[in-house]
Scaffold this motif. Structure first.
Motif, mmCIF file in Angstrom:
data_model
loop_
_atom_site.group_PDB
_atom_site.id
_atom_site.type_symbol
_atom_site.label_atom_id
_atom_site.label_comp_id
_atom_site.label_asym_id
_atom_site.label_seq_id
_atom_site.Cartn_x
_atom_site.Cartn_y
_atom_site.Cartn_z
ATOM 1 N N SER A 82 0.816 -1.213 0.000
ATOM 2 C CA SER A 82 0.000 0.000 0.000
ATOM 3 C C SER A 82 0.856 1.274 0.000
ATOM 4 C CB SER A 82 -0.934 0.019 1.211
ATOM 5 O OG SER A 82 -0.212 0.330 2.384
ATOM 6 N N ASP A 83 0.295 2.324 -0.557
ATOM 7 C CA ASP A 83 0.963 3.624 -0.570
ATOM 8 C C ASP A 83 1.128 4.164 0.839
ATOM 9 O OD1 ASP A 83 1.163 3.588 -3.327
ATOM 10 O OD2 ASP A 83 -0.702 4.707 -3.627
ATOM 11 N N ASP A 84 0.154 3.897 1.715
ATOM 12 C CA ASP A 84 0.238 4.379 3.095
ATOM 13 C C ASP A 84 1.439 3.782 3.818
ATOM 14 O OD1 ASP A 84 -2.055 5.893 2.788
ATOM 15 O OD2 ASP A 84 -3.374 4.375 3.680
ATOM 16 N N LEU A 85 1.651 2.488 3.651
ATOM 17 C CA LEU A 85 2.790 1.854 4.311
ATOM 18 C C LEU A 85 4.107 2.355 3.723
ATOM 19 C CD1 LEU A 85 3.636 -0.100 6.497
ATOM 20 C CD2 LEU A 85 3.571 -1.930 4.803
ATOM 21 N N ARG A 86 4.147 2.512 2.418
ATOM 22 C CA ARG A 86 5.348 3.023 1.762
ATOM 23 C C ARG A 86 5.672 4.434 2.288
ATOM 24 N NH1 ARG A 86 4.739 0.368 -2.424
ATOM 25 N NH2 ARG A 86 2.964 1.494 -3.268
ATOM 26 N N PHE A 88 4.804 5.639 5.176
ATOM 27 C CA PHE A 88 5.227 5.472 6.569
ATOM 28 C C PHE A 88 6.723 5.137 6.632
ATOM 29 C CE2 PHE A 88 5.863 2.502 10.165
ATOM 30 C CZ PHE A 88 5.624 3.384 11.207
ATOM 31 N N TRP A 89 7.170 4.168 5.804
ATOM 32 C CA TRP A 89 8.587 3.795 5.790
ATOM 33 C C TRP A 89 9.470 4.952 5.315
ATOM 34 C CZ3 TRP A 89 9.937 0.315 8.866
ATOM 35 C CH2 TRP A 89 9.185 -0.836 9.062
ATOM 36 N N GLU A 90 9.000 5.708 4.344
ATOM 37 C CA GLU A 90 9.759 6.874 3.880
ATOM 38 C C GLU A 90 9.903 7.900 4.994
ATOM 39 O OE1 GLU A 90 7.727 8.209 0.372
ATOM 40 O OE2 GLU A 90 8.329 6.449 -0.788
ATOM 41 N N LEU A 92 9.883 7.241 8.254
ATOM 42 C CA LEU A 92 10.838 6.694 9.207
ATOM 43 C C LEU A 92 12.272 6.895 8.716
ATOM 44 C CD1 LEU A 92 9.217 3.317 10.348
ATOM 45 C CD2 LEU A 92 9.344 5.466 11.605
ATOM 46 N N THR A 93 12.474 6.683 7.428
ATOM 47 C CA THR A 93 13.810 6.850 6.849
ATOM 48 C C THR A 93 14.265 8.304 6.975
ATOM 49 O OG1 THR A 93 13.400 5.051 5.308
ATOM 50 C CG2 THR A 93 15.164 6.576 4.741
ATOM 51 N N ARG A 94 13.365 9.233 6.654
ATOM 52 C CA ARG A 94 13.714 10.653 6.783
ATOM 53 C C ARG A 94 14.021 11.037 8.223
ATOM 54 N NH1 ARG A 94 9.290 11.628 3.314
ATOM 55 N NH2 ARG A 94 8.153 12.409 5.090
ATOM 56 N N LEU A 95 13.310 10.420 9.152
ATOM 57 C CA LEU A 95 13.529 10.720 10.575
ATOM 58 C C LEU A 95 14.712 9.959 11.137
ATOM 59 C CD1 LEU A 95 9.832 10.656 11.813
ATOM 60 C CD2 LEU A 95 11.278 12.659 11.450
ATOM 61 N N ASN A 96 15.286 9.077 10.313
ATOM 62 C CA ASN A 96 16.441 8.275 10.709
ATOM 63 C C ASN A 96 16.109 7.298 11.822
ATOM 64 O OD1 ASN A 96 18.934 7.781 9.747
ATOM 65 N ND2 ASN A 96 19.975 9.362 10.935
#
Length: 99
Positions: A82-86, A88-90, A92-96
């Motif tokens: 899903s786009d929502d999960l993608r 969410f992971w993006e 998290l990645t930006r927030l490190n």
């Protein structure tokens, strides 16, 4: 959680309505709440989940242990794509944040 209970108790099938869960195994038992090692599931919640997983309205849903496992796997695959999960992971990645 319902699949876990069916696995733990060797139930072969389950009938779920908005007011009750009937477990079919060595014995037949109807209850409004099922407790498993993973938590508690109520009849209204199980009914709503099966409505969403099966994709149609019914007064009662019948499901075998294997069918419920397959429905759960399909739901997980759909959620993972899903786009929502993608998004969410993006985030998290930006927030490190470690994943």
């Amino acid at each position: 959680m319902l699949a876990s209970h069916m696995e733990e108790c060797h139930d072969r099938g389950t009938l779920v309505s908005a007011t009750g869960i009937t477990l079919v195994g060595q014995a037949m038992q109807t209850t409004d709440t099922v407790a498993t090692s993973k938590g508690v599931v109520t009849a209204p919640v199980a009914y709503q989940v099966l409505h969403r997983l099966k994709g149609h309205e019914a007064p009662e849903y019948a499901v075998t242990r294997d069918e419920l496992k397959a429905l759960n796997a399909t739901a997980i695959d759909t959620s993972a794509a899903s786009d929502d999960l993608r998004a969410f992971w993006e985030t998290l990645t930006r927030l490190n944040v470690p994943q």
